[in-house]
Write a protein that holds these residues in place. Sequence first.
Motif, PDB file in Angstrom:
ATOM      1  N   VAL A 197     -23.367 101.104  64.722  1.00 23.31           N
ATOM      2  CA  VAL A 197     -24.765 101.076  64.289  1.00 23.31           C
ATOM      3  C   VAL A 197     -24.830 100.828  62.784  1.00 23.31           C
ATOM      4  N   GLY A 198     -25.956 100.274  62.350  1.00 27.33           N
ATOM      5  CA  GLY A 198     -26.214 100.078  60.928  1.00 27.33           C
ATOM      6  C   GLY A 198     -27.420 100.888  60.510  1.00 27.33           C
ATOM      7  N   LEU A 199     -27.283 101.627  59.413  1.00 27.04           N
ATOM      8  CA  LEU A 199     -28.381 102.467  58.913  1.00 27.04           C
ATOM      9  C   LEU A 199     -28.680 102.126  57.456  1.00 27.04           C
ATOM     10  N   THR A 200     -29.963 102.185  57.108  1.00 28.22           N
ATOM     11  CA  THR A 200     -30.328 102.108  55.691  1.00 28.22           C
ATOM     12  C   THR A 200     -30.910 103.455  55.279  1.00 28.22           C
ATOM     13  N   TYR A 201     -30.348 103.969  54.210  1.00 28.70           N
ATOM     14  CA  TYR A 201     -30.704 105.315  53.731  1.00 28.70           C
ATOM     15  C   TYR A 201     -31.727 105.206  52.604  1.00 28.70           C
ATOM     16  N   ARG A 202     -32.729 106.094  52.657  1.00 30.12           N
ATOM     17  CA  ARG A 202     -33.763 106.099  51.610  1.00 30.12           C
ATOM     18  C   ARG A 202     -33.493 107.202  50.603  1.00 30.12           C
ATOM     19  N   LEU A 203     -33.290 106.811  49.365  1.00 33.91           N
ATOM     20  CA  LEU A 203     -32.983 107.792  48.323  1.00 33.91           C
ATOM     21  C   LEU A 203     -34.138 108.766  48.124  1.00 33.91           C
ATOM     22  N   THR A 204     -35.366 108.308  48.369  1.00 36.33           N
ATOM     23  CA  THR A 204     -36.530 109.161  48.086  1.00 36.33           C
ATOM     24  C   THR A 204     -36.592 110.367  49.007  1.00 36.33           C
ATOM     25  N   ASP A 205     -36.447 110.156  50.334  1.00 36.00           N
ATOM     26  CA  ASP A 205     -36.631 111.298  51.238  1.00 36.00           C
ATOM     27  C   ASP A 205     -35.402 111.645  52.074  1.00 36.00           C
ATOM     28  N   LEU A 235     -16.388  92.143  44.763  1.00 39.67           N
ATOM     29  CA  LEU A 235     -17.481  92.767  45.515  1.00 39.67           C
ATOM     30  C   LEU A 235     -18.639  91.792  45.650  1.00 39.67           C
ATOM     31  N   VAL A 236     -19.016  91.200  44.513  1.00 40.83           N
ATOM     32  CA  VAL A 236     -20.171  90.297  44.486  1.00 40.83           C
ATOM     33  C   VAL A 236     -19.939  89.088  45.401  1.00 40.83           C
ATOM     34  N   GLU A 237     -18.739  88.550  45.367  1.00 43.16           N
ATOM     35  CA  GLU A 237     -18.445  87.390  46.223  1.00 43.16           C
ATOM     36  C   GLU A 237     -18.610  87.735  47.704  1.00 43.16           C
ATOM     37  N   ARG A 238     -18.223  88.974  48.061  1.00 41.70           N
ATOM     38  CA  ARG A 238     -18.296  89.363  49.482  1.00 41.70           C
ATOM     39  C   ARG A 238     -19.694  89.780  49.910  1.00 41.70           C
ATOM     40  N   ILE A 239     -20.546  90.117  48.958  1.00 43.52           N
ATOM     41  CA  ILE A 239     -21.932  90.473  49.302  1.00 43.52           C
ATOM     42  C   ILE A 239     -22.836  89.244  49.260  1.00 43.52           C
ATOM     43  N   THR A 240     -22.409  88.206  48.534  1.00 45.74           N
ATOM     44  CA  THR A 240     -23.251  87.011  48.351  1.00 45.74           C
ATOM     45  C   THR A 240     -23.761  86.388  49.657  1.00 45.74           C
ATOM     46  N   PRO A 241     -22.951  86.251  50.706  1.00 45.24           N
ATOM     47  CA  PRO A 241     -23.496  85.650  51.944  1.00 45.24           C
ATOM     48  C   PRO A 241     -24.704  86.417  52.488  1.00 45.24           C
ATOM     49  N   SER A 242     -24.701  87.738  52.366  1.00 45.42           N
ATOM     50  CA  SER A 242     -25.837  88.535  52.847  1.00 45.42           C
ATOM     51  C   SER A 242     -27.072  88.297  51.990  1.00 45.42           C
ATOM     52  N   VAL A 243     -26.877  88.200  50.681  1.00 40.71           N
ATOM     53  CA  VAL A 243     -28.005  87.957  49.770  1.00 40.71           C
ATOM     54  C   VAL A 243     -28.596  86.566  50.043  1.00 40.71           C
ATOM     55  N   LEU A 244     -27.741  85.586  50.228  1.00 43.17           N
ATOM     56  CA  LEU A 244     -28.225  84.221  50.503  1.00 43.17           C
ATOM     57  C   LEU A 244     -28.962  84.163  51.845  1.00 43.17           C
ATOM     58  N   ALA A 245     -28.425  84.861  52.846  1.00 49.16           N
ATOM     59  CA  ALA A 245     -29.086  84.868  54.164  1.00 49.16           C
ATOM     60  C   ALA A 245     -30.471  85.496  54.064  1.00 49.16           C
ATOM     61  N   SER A 246     -30.575  86.566  53.284  1.00 49.99           N
ATOM     62  CA  SER A 246     -31.862  87.228  53.105  1.00 49.99           C
ATOM     63  C   SER A 246     -32.843  86.292  52.405  1.00 49.99           C
ATOM     64  N   LEU A 247     -32.371  85.566  51.405  1.00 47.67           N
ATOM     65  CA  LEU A 247     -33.243  84.634  50.672  1.00 47.67           C
ATOM     66  C   LEU A 247     -33.648  83.443  51.543  1.00 47.67           C
ATOM     67  N   MET A 267     -32.423  92.754  51.042  1.00 48.01           N
ATOM     68  CA  MET A 267     -31.035  92.258  51.018  1.00 48.01           C
ATOM     69  C   MET A 267     -30.070  93.325  51.518  1.00 48.01           C
ATOM     70  N   VAL A 268     -30.335  94.576  51.158  1.00 46.28           N
ATOM     71  CA  VAL A 268     -29.497  95.680  51.652  1.00 46.28           C
ATOM     72  C   VAL A 268     -29.532  95.724  53.178  1.00 46.28           C
ATOM     73  N   GLU A 269     -30.727  95.604  53.748  1.00 44.60           N
ATOM     74  CA  GLU A 269     -30.840  95.650  55.211  1.00 44.60           C
ATOM     75  C   GLU A 269     -30.054  94.507  55.849  1.00 44.60           C
ATOM     76  N   GLU A 270     -30.190  93.312  55.284  1.00 41.42           N
ATOM     77  CA  GLU A 270     -29.433  92.163  55.800  1.00 41.42           C
ATOM     78  C   GLU A 270     -27.925  92.412  55.669  1.00 41.42           C
ATOM     79  N   HIS A 271     -27.535  93.002  54.547  1.00 44.63           N
ATOM     80  CA  HIS A 271     -26.112  93.240  54.303  1.00 44.63           C
ATOM     81  C   HIS A 271     -25.550  94.302  55.263  1.00 44.63           C
TER      82      HIS A 271
END
Length: 220
Positions: free
Chosen positions: A198-206, A144-156, A167-171
């Motif tokens: 489409v891509g959505l980011t969900y907010r746990l708070t609301d 999992l981590v290997e496949r998410i790493t490109p998104s984390v690096l792109a965000s950084l 990073m979640v949004e980029e991913h």
Amino acid sequence: MSGGGEDGNINAVSEHLRSPAEAWQTLMAGNARFVGGASNHPNQDAARRASLLSNQHPFVMIFGCSDSRLAAEIIFDLGLGDAFVVRTAGHVVDNTALGSLEYGVEYLDVPLIVVLGHDSCGAVTATKGAVDTGKMPAGFVRDLVERITPSVLASLRKDKTSTVNDMVEEHVKQTAARLVENSPIIASAVARQRTAVVGLTYRLTDGTADLVYSNGHIGA
Ligand SMILES: [Zn+2]
């Protein structure tokens, strides 16, 4: 799973009525009910169950993180036969996930594909930790981590002070783009305006889901 396509004219009519834009509006209306504490819990009774015995025509495919707080039918106020759901931790794409989504496009004519991430995602947090420390997790969590790493690096690369939620949004964006890039079946359906991604980011708070990516005509 039961395929679509054997009900002739009815199928043609429903396909005509269910454009990506209509699917998008239906999905967002359900999320608004959930956010406002006014969920209808539609399509969850015995009559609906009986109506789906020989066929299914879900209007949305939700490819989301497995997180228990992101229960797909609940947060969009849906019921039986509404959503074709594929979930992996961190909405990591592999061949079987892609195959599941292609099934929905090719055999069920689903007019909308949603990639659903969320804030404080554990899989993205673990990936950020691995990037920060150079230490990889044990077992198949490493995959999992290997496949998410490109998104984390792109965000950084875009911003050294990126948070997990950045990073979640980029991913989410990268995952949605990859579905179209890697699958000729999905790309063709998007090009023919039979489906949209489409891509959505969900907010746990609301409980809101924000649009961060779209490819196709959803009218948003
Ligand atoms: Zn998650």
